[in-house]
Design an enzyme around this catalytic site. Structure first.
Site, PDB file in Angstrom:
ATOM      1  N   LYS A   1       0.815  -1.217   0.000  1.00 53.17           N
ATOM      2  CA  LYS A   1       0.000   0.000   0.000  1.00 53.17           C
ATOM      3  C   LYS A   1       0.850   1.269   0.000  1.00 53.17           C
ATOM      4  CE  LYS A   1      -0.700   0.117   5.057  1.00 53.17           C
ATOM      5  NZ  LYS A   1      -1.721   0.140   6.127  1.00 53.17           N
TER       6      LYS A   1
ATOM      7  N   ARG B   1      -8.140   0.458  16.555  1.00 54.61           N
ATOM      8  CA  ARG B   1      -8.525   0.837  15.202  1.00 54.61           C
ATOM      9  C   ARG B   1      -9.599  -0.162  14.795  1.00 54.61           C
ATOM     10  NH1 ARG B   1      -4.263   1.213  10.235  1.00 54.61           N
ATOM     11  NH2 ARG B   1      -4.818  -0.992  10.118  1.00 54.61           N
TER      12      ARG B   1
END
Length: 373
Positions: free
Chosen positions: A36, A131
């Site tokens: 990513k 998260r």
């Protein structure tokens, strides 16, 4: 050559992957390489695979599509919870995805049935980073619901550390994740093809003296790309830290006042110091800015210091000889700066040493010890 640009040494990425794959394989842990930060750049992904990564992981669907369009057919897992609006495309290009929401998993199952496929589901568990993640007490119920859905297959569980909350992946956390895998299998039957312990922050634990338990996968990006421990910033011995170099061009160089010259009837404003009082007054301005990079993530040469940046200017103060206009300056980057630079539309990427050696898929001797320095 055009600037700004990123120069990428593909051989160093391949080497870094090999260097970490060997010792982890000896401990029963596979490496899923995360692309990513480089926006799914196909050549960088191939270097990771040549270095021994078992598959790729991505957070953005557009990056996965870029990999597929370049001809990569290896397993790709989406590591950010899929968006409901993208489930059909996710099933089409990804073998599996990490999930936390039953509504999304149900939509993925329906999309898979429409495409006559079976999509793999890995359930993310909340282990303290706060998260994404299913609360541990809810994991068993969700696992059972996934098993009951046609079109999807429960492939395992995973956890995340040191991203939002900065919670480090300790041995106690890893044992707890292994226990959760055992508990869910005790309730639902064997399923855990993957128990993913986390990301590059897990390396000190994974290469230490602790038992790995059920952990058999790590998702590694920063460690491979930059050769550093993301928690401490320490270099990992035996790995390159300079696979990526940012090159930017000097557009102005001059001696300027240390403090801004302000003319204002407002004495409060006149006392404001908009630019820090620095040890130098020779300024270099480069043709990059916040739209291109994270300025604080750039390395500075001895005698240089970051003064500040705006959207399209980077200002450096220097005690060194002033470079002439048109001079190229080179910087190493941290993970934040690398991500932004690779995504910047005006930044060119140049590849070097893009030919795998005869033993590109060979892994390092598992007996070699990796250490943080």
């Amino acid at each position: 050559m055009s600037t700004p640009r990123i120069e990428v040494d593909i051989s160093k990425i391949r080497h870094n992957t090999q260097t970490v794959v060997g010792p982890l394989k000896a401990r029963g842990i596979c490496v899923t390489a995360v692309t990513k930060a480089v926006c799914g750049h196909p050549a960088i992904a191939r270097a990771m695979l040549d270095g021994g990564a078992s598959g790729l992981a991505e957070a953005r669907l557009s990056n996965v599509q870029r990999l597929r369009q370049a001809g990569l057919t290896c397993p790709v897992t989406l590591i950010r919870t899929p968006m409901l609006s993208q489930v059909d495309a996710v099933v089409h290009v990804c073998e599996a995805s990490y999930n936390t929401e039953m509504a999304v998993i149900t939509a993925l199952a329906a999309a898979a049935l429409r495409q006559n496929r079976v999509h793999g589901i890995i359930l993310m568990v909340e282990m303290g980073d706060l998260r994404e993640g299913i609360m541990p007490q809810d994991l068993g119920n969700m696992a059972q619901q996934v098993l009951d859905l046609p079109g999807v297959a429960l492939k395992g569980i995973g956890a995340n550390f040191a991203c939002l909350g900065g919670v480090a992946p300790t041995d106690a956390k890893m044992r707890a994740l292994s226990d959760l895998a055992n508990e869910v299998e005790g309730r639902c039957g064997p399923f855990s093809q993957t128990v993913s312990g986390g990301n590059s922050a897990n390396l000190p634990w994974a290469l230490g003296e602790f038992a790995t338990g059920r952990i058999n996968d790590l998702r590694l990006g920063e460690a491979i790309l930059l050769g550093v421990d993301p928690i401490t910033g320490d270099q990992i011995s035996g790995m390159f830290q300079d696979a990526f170099t940012l090159v930017a061009e000097v557009i102005e160089t001059d001696t300027k006042p240390v403090r801004p010259i302000l003319y204002s009837p407002d004495h409060t404003l006149a006392r404001m110091q908009l630019v820090p009082d620095t040890f130098d007054n020779t300024r270099i301005i480069l043709g990059i800015g916040h739209q291109d990079i994270d300025p604080v993530g750039l390395s500075m040469a001895p005698g240089d210091r970051l003064v500040g940046a705006t959207s399209d200017h980077l200002v450096i103060g220097t005690k060194n000889a002033s470079p002439s206009v048109g001079t190229e300056m080179r910087f190493e980057m941290n993970y934040s700066a690398l991500m932004r630079a690779m995504a910047a539309p005006d930044t060119q990427t140049n590849l070097h040493n893009d030919q795998p050696g005869p033993n590109a898929r060979a892994v390092q001797d598992p007996s070699r010890h990796l250490a943080l320095v």
